[in-house]
Design an enzyme around this catalytic site. Sequence first.
Site, PDB file in Angstrom:
ATOM      1  N   ILE A 136       0.873  -1.168   0.000  1.00 50.92           N
ATOM      2  CA  ILE A 136       0.000   0.000   0.000  1.00 50.92           C
ATOM      3  C   ILE A 136       0.912   1.219   0.000  1.00 50.92           C
ATOM      4  O   ILE A 136       2.052   1.159   0.454  1.00 50.92           O
ATOM      5  CB  ILE A 136      -0.983   0.020   1.196  1.00 50.92           C
ATOM      6  CG1 ILE A 136      -0.254  -0.142   2.529  1.00 50.92           C
ATOM      7  CG2 ILE A 136      -2.036  -1.037   1.037  1.00 50.92           C
ATOM      8  CD1 ILE A 136      -1.186  -0.103   3.733  1.00 50.92           C
ATOM      9  N   ASP A 137       0.419   2.326  -0.530  1.00 53.56           N
ATOM     10  CA  ASP A 137       1.244   3.518  -0.694  1.00 53.56           C
ATOM     11  C   ASP A 137       1.727   4.073   0.639  1.00 53.56           C
ATOM     12  O   ASP A 137       1.123   3.837   1.688  1.00 53.56           O
ATOM     13  CB  ASP A 137       0.461   4.600  -1.437  1.00 53.56           C
ATOM     14  CG  ASP A 137       0.052   4.165  -2.835  1.00 53.56           C
ATOM     15  OD1 ASP A 137       0.762   3.325  -3.415  1.00 53.56           O
ATOM     16  OD2 ASP A 137      -0.984   4.670  -3.328  1.00 53.56           O
ATOM     17  N   LYS A 138       2.789   4.857   0.566  1.00 57.24           N
ATOM     18  CA  LYS A 138       3.391   5.453   1.762  1.00 57.24           C
ATOM     19  C   LYS A 138       2.364   6.152   2.650  1.00 57.24           C
ATOM     20  O   LYS A 138       2.314   5.928   3.853  1.00 57.24           O
ATOM     21  CB  LYS A 138       4.484   6.441   1.348  1.00 57.24           C
ATOM     22  CG  LYS A 138       5.092   7.230   2.509  1.00 57.24           C
ATOM     23  CD  LYS A 138       6.018   8.317   2.007  1.00 57.24           C
ATOM     24  CE  LYS A 138       6.500   9.196   3.156  1.00 57.24           C
ATOM     25  NZ  LYS A 138       7.327  10.328   2.690  1.00 57.24           N
TER      26      LYS A 138
END
Length: 303
Positions: A136-138
Amino acid sequence: MKLETFEFKNPDDNQRLDKEIFLYKKIYTRAQIQKWIKSGQVLVNGTRVTKTGFKLKLDDQIQVTPTKAPPLKAFAQNLSLEVIYEDQDVLVVNKPQGMVVHPSAGHPDQTLVNAILYHTQLDSQDEVRPGIVHRIDKDTSGLLMVAKTDLAQESLSQQLKNKTNLRRYVAIVHAPFSEQEGTIDAPIGRDPQNRKQQAVLAGGKSAITHFRVLENFADYALIECQLETGRTHQIRVHLQYIGHPVAGDPLYGPRQTLKGSGQFLHAQQLGFYHPRTGKWLEFEVEPPKIFQEQLRNLQLVQD
């Protein structure tokens, strides 16, 4: 080290040194180039220049001695880690907003993988992304499943491929919906105009996102998204594509938005079949504090 020399022949005089090198060699990041300049690895007309904003003149000679970055390798770091579930095969964690999942050129450490390696042993030959089967994105928070054994790595990866697992997100997005649910079926690929972004493209990879509206507000909406595929930035790109960008999204959303630390997107539910027992496991975690606070504010205004 390889010495690279080129002439500054940009018709626009007074160009910044770091920007000109970036435009000439786009395989390097601006951050990397600025490090080279500050450490004295760039000469202008034979003179070392250490100011990144140094202004060039027409026909200036630039010499760059780039250093090769050491190969990435994840190592254990004593970082905060919220474990939701763990056994001999799998680990389920709640990734905080602001943490990168695994090391990369721009984030060599302080990642979720560094924290996991400190917490437990992983049977993986991957030196950069051990145990990681999805990301999942930062600035997206929430649940992530991690493979501790080769058995789990193969099983969880296959479940993702077969679309038999559950990945459900909640998001605060711009603009209320007229419909209550829907499916976004639009291929995604790297944006040819901006390599840091993804976009809906005719030649992109298949991407499918299902959504359901949980609550509409005057200018926003709370929705639930379920992934059928897992492309980079998929939910963020798809929601922008249909005119409902995620609030707080610095890449795909408007500047006038809810205040926070990135996009208001949270991986709330995760489900999969246990690699060893075949038992269905399902987990749920609430969004971070900032998400809940902004949601309450929207609800109060609505009332």
